[in-house]
Design a protein around this motif. Structure first.
Motif, PDB file in Angstrom:
ATOM      1  N   GLN A 177       0.821  -1.334   0.075  1.00 36.50           N
ATOM      2  CA  GLN A 177      -0.061  -0.077   0.228  1.00 36.50           C
ATOM      3  C   GLN A 177       0.838   1.181  -0.008  1.00 36.50           C
ATOM      4  N   ASN A 178       0.407   2.406   0.152  1.00 40.06           N
ATOM      5  CA  ASN A 178       1.085   3.704  -0.077  1.00 40.06           C
ATOM      6  C   ASN A 178       1.829   3.929   1.339  1.00 40.06           C
ATOM      7  N   GLY A 179       2.956   3.656   1.495  1.00 39.47           N
ATOM      8  CA  GLY A 179       3.883   3.782   2.989  1.00 39.47           C
ATOM      9  C   GLY A 179       3.727   2.406   3.680  1.00 39.47           C
ATOM     10  N   TYR A 180       3.183   1.533   3.410  1.00 38.56           N
ATOM     11  CA  TYR A 180       3.080   0.545   4.259  1.00 38.56           C
ATOM     12  C   TYR A 180       2.811  -0.892   3.557  1.00 38.56           C
ATOM     13  N   VAL A 181       3.174  -1.972   4.159  1.00 34.69           N
ATOM     14  CA  VAL A 181       2.773  -3.392   3.656  1.00 34.69           C
ATOM     15  C   VAL A 181       1.938  -4.159   4.475  1.00 34.69           C
ATOM     16  N   ILE A 182       0.935  -4.749   4.206  1.00 35.51           N
ATOM     17  CA  ILE A 182      -0.061  -5.640   4.960  1.00 35.51           C
ATOM     18  C   ILE A 182       0.362  -7.200   4.309  1.00 35.51           C
ATOM     19  N   VAL A 183       0.407  -7.883   5.501  1.00 36.01           N
ATOM     20  CA  VAL A 183       0.740  -9.332   5.395  1.00 36.01           C
ATOM     21  C   VAL A 183      -0.403  -9.998   6.034  1.00 36.01           C
ATOM     22  N   GLN A 184      -1.367 -10.759   5.522  1.00 36.75           N
ATOM     23  CA  GLN A 184      -2.599 -11.407   6.021  1.00 36.75           C
ATOM     24  C   GLN A 184      -2.341 -12.758   5.648  1.00 36.75           C
ATOM     25  N   LEU A 185      -3.026 -13.630   6.702  1.00 36.67           N
ATOM     26  CA  LEU A 185      -2.781 -15.058   6.691  1.00 36.67           C
ATOM     27  C   LEU A 185      -3.709 -15.756   7.580  1.00 36.67           C
ATOM     28  N   ASP A 186      -3.878 -16.811   7.399  1.00 41.50           N
ATOM     29  CA  ASP A 186      -4.650 -17.888   8.306  1.00 41.50           C
ATOM     30  C   ASP A 186      -3.295 -18.914   8.879  1.00 41.50           C
ATOM     31  N   PHE A 187      -3.758 -19.455   9.984  1.00 42.38           N
ATOM     32  CA  PHE A 187      -2.631 -20.376  10.475  1.00 42.38           C
ATOM     33  C   PHE A 187      -3.299 -21.600  11.231  1.00 42.38           C
ATOM     34  N   GLY A 188      -2.498 -22.534  11.293  1.00 41.31           N
ATOM     35  CA  GLY A 188      -2.964 -23.636  12.262  1.00 41.31           C
ATOM     36  C   GLY A 188      -1.700 -23.583  13.417  1.00 41.31           C
ATOM     37  N   PHE A 189      -2.065 -23.611  14.556  1.00 38.03           N
ATOM     38  CA  PHE A 189      -1.117 -23.442  15.674  1.00 38.03           C
ATOM     39  C   PHE A 189      -0.500 -24.790  15.929  1.00 38.03           C
ATOM     40  N   PRO A 190       0.987 -24.906  15.827  1.00 40.93           N
ATOM     41  CA  PRO A 190       1.727 -26.047  15.753  1.00 40.93           C
ATOM     42  C   PRO A 190       1.273 -26.689  17.244  1.00 40.93           C
ATOM     43  N   GLN A 191       0.991 -27.820  17.470  1.00 39.32           N
ATOM     44  CA  GLN A 191       0.967 -28.293  18.889  1.00 39.32           C
ATOM     45  C   GLN A 191       2.179 -28.580  19.634  1.00 39.32           C
ATOM     46  N   HIS A 192       3.136 -29.022  18.966  1.00 36.57           N
ATOM     47  CA  HIS A 192       4.350 -29.067  19.410  1.00 36.57           C
ATOM     48  C   HIS A 192       5.131 -28.054  20.057  1.00 36.57           C
ATOM     49  N   LEU A 193       4.881 -26.981  19.401  1.00 38.33           N
ATOM     50  CA  LEU A 193       5.371 -25.578  20.050  1.00 38.33           C
ATOM     51  C   LEU A 193       5.037 -25.205  21.279  1.00 38.33           C
ATOM     52  N   LEU A 194       3.675 -25.359  21.573  1.00 39.41           N
ATOM     53  CA  LEU A 194       2.871 -25.164  22.834  1.00 39.41           C
ATOM     54  C   LEU A 194       3.611 -26.035  23.864  1.00 39.41           C
ATOM     55  N   VAL A 195       3.673 -27.330  23.552  1.00 42.40           N
ATOM     56  CA  VAL A 195       4.123 -28.435  24.489  1.00 42.40           C
ATOM     57  C   VAL A 195       5.692 -27.978  24.830  1.00 42.40           C
ATOM     58  N   GLU A 196       6.435 -27.679  23.702  1.00 46.29           N
ATOM     59  CA  GLU A 196       7.787 -27.348  23.928  1.00 46.29           C
ATOM     60  C   GLU A 196       7.908 -26.007  24.865  1.00 46.29           C
ATOM     61  N   PHE A 197       7.157 -25.094  24.894  1.00 42.23           N
ATOM     62  CA  PHE A 197       7.188 -23.754  25.412  1.00 42.23           C
ATOM     63  C   PHE A 197       6.934 -24.059  26.871  1.00 42.23           C
ATOM     64  N   LEU A 198       5.643 -25.086  27.272  1.00 40.53           N
ATOM     65  CA  LEU A 198       5.244 -25.215  28.592  1.00 40.53           C
ATOM     66  C   LEU A 198       6.278 -26.173  29.139  1.00 40.53           C
ATOM     67  N   LYS A 199       6.924 -26.963  28.437  1.00 41.20           N
ATOM     68  CA  LYS A 199       7.882 -27.974  29.232  1.00 41.20           C
ATOM     69  C   LYS A 199       9.092 -27.321  29.436  1.00 41.20           C
ATOM     70  N   ARG A 200       9.613 -26.233  28.501  1.00 45.21           N
ATOM     71  CA  ARG A 200      10.848 -25.621  28.833  1.00 45.21           C
ATOM     72  C   ARG A 200      10.617 -24.054  30.060  1.00 45.21           C
ATOM     73  N   THR A 201       9.506 -23.763  30.004  1.00 46.07           N
ATOM     74  CA  THR A 201       9.025 -22.806  30.754  1.00 46.07           C
ATOM     75  C   THR A 201       8.888 -23.129  32.287  1.00 46.07           C
ATOM     76  N   LEU A 202       8.020 -24.292  32.280  1.00 47.02           N
ATOM     77  CA  LEU A 202       7.544 -24.527  33.783  1.00 47.02           C
ATOM     78  C   LEU A 202       8.115 -25.646  34.277  1.00 47.02           C
ATOM     79  N   ASP A 203       8.840 -26.452  33.561  1.00 48.04           N
ATOM     80  CA  ASP A 203       9.654 -27.647  34.236  1.00 48.04           C
ATOM     81  C   ASP A 203      10.755 -26.965  35.081  1.00 48.04           C
TER      82      ASP A 203
END
Length: 493
Positions: free
Chosen positions: A467-493
């Motif tokens: 656009q004029n002076g900026y860019v828009i990135v738009q998308l849909d996504f599926g949240f990867p289960q393993h990332l949440l598991v890895e986050f919870l494991k690394r953060t809370l253990d």
């Protein structure tokens, strides 16, 4: 007086840059915006139960001591080693409350709390000290109303509006083998204590996990936009905006390089520039993208050497202009090498036609036995670039808008730079040079994004809209289960 006025202006600017403004005032200082819509919140809510489950399991329940008068004596008791077992969670529902926060309801949380009761009973007739294990079977509904705010430059969550409703709380004392009077006495004490302790610790842990997760996401985003000595400050300029259909956060988007930070004070952002039909939107200002180009230039990254078969293959490209004999002679000599680099800071701007980049590149042709280039020229190039992302790869399409050959010279003398060579070089830059640069940038930028973990996400039909002076990135996504598991494991253990 003039100095005092100037000082007040400086202090005012420092204050503006270091604190969070209301959204309309913050827009012009905003280099990047993230809008997460209701459909995205639905996907994320599917993971809410796992976060809540982690909060229950990670919570540490303190020991509690007390005493109660019974008949002619006093019972002193203590609850220790309270742990949670057999945890299961029913369903999670949420609501985006406009200008308020997020409503999250977790129903049918079943859990067994196990621990130890130490008690002592003393009277003129009887003295008794005992320790026994207990279990509390429970069924709970949980309601949390997080509010998002601007805290220490980041989006932070306040989940203090948190309460639990206990639908079932059944006490078991060592399999109910203890005397009835003991169970009756402790039933009220235990149930009241468990309610109090569990509510306090669970709500506290939910607040802890929510803020850890918020920090993790923002740290990952900042890391994604940074590389080596080039960094991007994505501190928030305002508290997030919550509407019934989306949550929107506003970020500085300031580029840092060698202790120098870019500035944005005339951003063109307006919420009306973003829609609500896709799951996730990123709004990125030229005020962020252009300084990145400058930082890359100053970091010496726009340099490339081409030799051997790569160089030979490059000049096999068919052009309408005949290759000058002098150039053919050099290319067939011993060990030719082509060196290209940016000689001035590139400039970037975006319109609805695409992202334009203007750069001056210096190109020299060296032979194996010589230190002085046989050919040197500078080319002032403006290209319009359109970007897309498919099959986890970045795709760039660059179209030349303007090319000029400047400061050209040869080892044969400046007079040898005939018009035919200049015309040939101009066409070569367009049809060989620009595609070659793109062929380098596509895999290298893809590899850089992969290093930051972008390939781990299930990105669906992403679109890059200039656009004029900026860019828009738009998308849909599926949240990867393993990332949440890895986050919870690394953060809370």
């Amino acid at each position: 007086m003039e100095r005092s006025t100037a000082l007040l202006v400086v202090l005012a600017l420092v204050k503006i840059s270091s604190c969070c403004l209301d959204p309309p005032s913050a827009y012009r200082f905003t280099g990047a915006v993230c809008r997460l819509t209701y459909p995205a919140a639905v996907v994320l809510n599917e993971k809410t139960t796992e976060v809540i489950q982690a909060a229950f399991q990670h919570a540490r329940y303190p020991s509690v001591e007390g005493e109660r008068s019974i008949g002619f004596g006093m019972v002193k008791y203590g609850f220790h080693n309270l742990e949670i077992h057999n945890l299961s969670i029913g369903k999670s529902e949420f609501e985006l409350k406009e200008n308020e926060g997020i409503g999250i309801s977790i129903s049918n949380v079943s859990a067994v709390f196990k621990g130890t009761i130490n008690y002592g009973y003393g009277s003129w007739l009887l003295s008794l000290k005992q320790s026994l294990d207990f279990e509390v079977e429970s069924q709970i509904d949980l309601v949390v109303n997080p509010k998002l705010y601007c805290g220490k430059g980041k989006v932070a969550a306040d989940t203090s509006d948190c309460y639990l409703t206990f639908h079932k709380l059944k006490l078991l004392l060592q399999g109910d083998r203890e005397p009835g009077w003991l169970k009756r006495m402790f039933t009220d004490i235990v149930t009241f204590t468990v309610k109090l302790v569990v509510k306090s610790q669970i709500c506290k842990e939910i607040n802890n996990v929510a803020n850890i997760l918020a920090d993790f996401i923002q740290d990952q985003a900042e890391q994604f936009l940074s590389d080596g000595s080039i960094g991007v400050d994505i501190s928030v300029t305002s508290s997030p905006t919550i509407k019934s259909n989306y949550i929107e956060s506003y970020h500085k988007g300031l580029v840092t390089f060698n202790n120098v930070t870019s500035d944005i004070s005339t951003s063109v952002f307006n919420p009306s520039q973003l829609a609500e039909n896709r799951m996730l939107y990123f709004w990125i200002s030229d005020g962020l993208l252009d300084p990145i180009m400058g930082a890359i230039h100053h970091d010496g990254r726009f340099i490339r050497n081409i030799s051997g078969t790569e160089l030979t293959d490059l000049f096999q490209t068919e052009l309408s202009s005949a290759r000058p004999e002098l150039l053919s002679k050099w290319l067939s000599s011993e060990g030719p090498m082509l060196k290209a680099r940016s000689v001035s800071v590139p400039h970037l701007w975006t319109t609805t036609e695409g992202t334009s980049v203007r750069a001056v590149a210096g190109v020299e042709l060296l032979l194996d036995s010589q230190d002085v280039p046989v050919l040197y020229f500078e080319t002032d190039v403006t290209v319009v670039v359109k970007a897309s992302y498919a099959e986890k790869k970045l795709i760039l399409k660059a179209t030349a808008e303007r090319i000029s050959i400047e400061k050209a010279s040869t080892s044969e003398g400046a007079t040898e730079m005939a018009d035919s060579l200049r015309v040939y070089l101009q066409e070569a830059v367009e049809k060989m040079g620009i595609p070659k640069v793109v062929s380098y940038l596509e895999p290298e930028l893809t590899a850089l994004m992969d290093e930051q973990g972008l390939y781990l996400f299930d990105i669906i039909n992403p679109e890059v809209l200039p656009q004029n002076g900026y860019v828009i990135v738009q998308l849909d996504f599926g949240f990867p289960q393993h990332l949440l598991v890895e986050f919870l494991k690394r953060t809370l253990d």
